[in-house]
Design a protein around this motif. Structure first.
Motif, short mmCIF file in Angstrom:
data_model
loop_
_atom_site.label_atom_id
_atom_site.label_comp_id
_atom_site.label_asym_id
_atom_site.label_seq_id
_atom_site.Cartn_x
_atom_site.Cartn_y
_atom_site.Cartn_z
N LEU A 183 0.72 -1.28 -0.03
CA LEU A 183 -0.02 0.01 -0.03
C LEU A 183 0.81 1.33 -0.05
O LEU A 183 0.16 2.41 -0.30
CB LEU A 183 -0.97 0.08 1.15
N ILE A 184 2.15 1.10 0.48
CA ILE A 184 2.79 2.41 0.55
C ILE A 184 4.20 2.18 -0.20
O ILE A 184 5.11 2.92 -0.13
CB ILE A 184 3.16 2.85 2.09
N PHE A 223 -4.51 6.14 -5.19
CA PHE A 223 -3.70 6.58 -4.10
C PHE A 223 -2.28 6.18 -4.25
O PHE A 223 -1.95 5.15 -4.88
CB PHE A 223 -4.05 5.92 -2.73
N ARG A 224 -1.38 7.08 -4.28
CA ARG A 224 -0.04 6.79 -4.25
C ARG A 224 1.05 7.46 -2.89
O ARG A 224 0.95 8.56 -3.00
CB ARG A 224 0.68 7.09 -5.45
N ALA A 225 1.34 6.80 -1.96
CA ALA A 225 1.86 7.19 -1.01
C ALA A 225 3.10 7.95 -1.22
O ALA A 225 3.43 8.87 -0.21
CB ALA A 225 2.37 5.95 0.20
N THR A 226 3.81 7.61 -2.12
CA THR A 226 5.03 8.44 -2.51
C THR A 226 5.11 9.67 -3.46
O THR A 226 6.06 10.47 -3.92
CB THR A 226 6.22 7.47 -3.03
#
Length: 156
Positions: free
Chosen positions: A69-70, A106-109
Motif C-alpha cells: 500500500l505504501i 492513491f500513491r503514498a510516494t
C-alpha cells in the motif's frame, strides 16, 4: 487574453510516474451487510480483473495492512462501495439492493495531483452479491475509463 480551445492533459497525473504495479484495495460498507467479507472479496477480484484488462503493469489485490500500500513503485486503486438494501430506499426505487461506489487512485510516494477520482456510480447489486453482472461491469468499466491512463477515453 486567453482564447482558443480547451487544452487536455498530455501526460498522466503524477500518481502514475514510475508506477510498476497497480494494487487494488476494496471496502464495502456498512459493516452489517450480510456476507460483507465475501461480497467485498468478490467485488475486489472483479475490479482487479477489469482493471487488468489491457494494463501495461501487473494488477494485484492488496489486503489491509499490506506493505504494498505504501511501496514506492505501487499505485493503489481504492474501490469504496456502499450497499443500500432494498428496504432502505423509497417504494418507487425498490427492486433489489443498490451498490453505490467510487474509485480513486492513491500513491503514498507521489505528491497529490488529483483532488477527485471518478464520479460515483450506482448499479443494482448482482443477485447473491458475488456473480458479476453486465450492469456492474459497465459501471466499473466506466469508472476505470476515468481513472486509469491506459483505459482513458480520447478527448472529444
Amino acid at each position: 487574453m486567453i482564447c482558443g480551445d480547451v487544452a487536455t492533459a498530455s501526460t498522466p497525473t503524477l500518481a502514475w510516474d514510475g508506477a510498476r504495479r497497480l494494487g487494488v484495495q476494496c471496502l464495502v460498507d456498512p459493516d452489517r451487510t450480510p456476507d460483507r467479507r465475501r461480497l467485498q472479496a468478490a467485488l475486489c477480484e472483479r475490479v482487479r480483473a477489469l482493471a487488468a484488462d489491457g494494463a501495461p503493469i501487473p494488477v494485484v489485490l492488496l489486503a489491509p495492512g499490506d506493505p504494498g500500500l505504501i511501496a514506492a513503485d505501487t499505485a493503489v486503486l481504492l474501490f469504496h462501495a456502499n450497499v443500500q438494501p432494498d428496504e432502505a430506499r423509497s417504494s418507487a426505487a425498490r427492486g433489489g439492493s443498490l451498490l453505490v461506489f467510487s474509485l480513486r487512485v492513491f500513491r503514498a510516494t507521489a505528491a497529490p495531483s488529483e483532488l477527485f477520482g471518478a464520479a460515483p456510480r450506482a448499479t443494482a447489486l448482482p443477485a447473491g452479491g458475488a456473480s458479476p453482472s453486465p450492469q456492474l461491469d459497465a459501471a466499473v468499466n466506466a469508472a476505470l475509463a476515468e481513472t486509469l491512463p491506459w483505459r482513458s477515453r480520447p478527448a472529444p
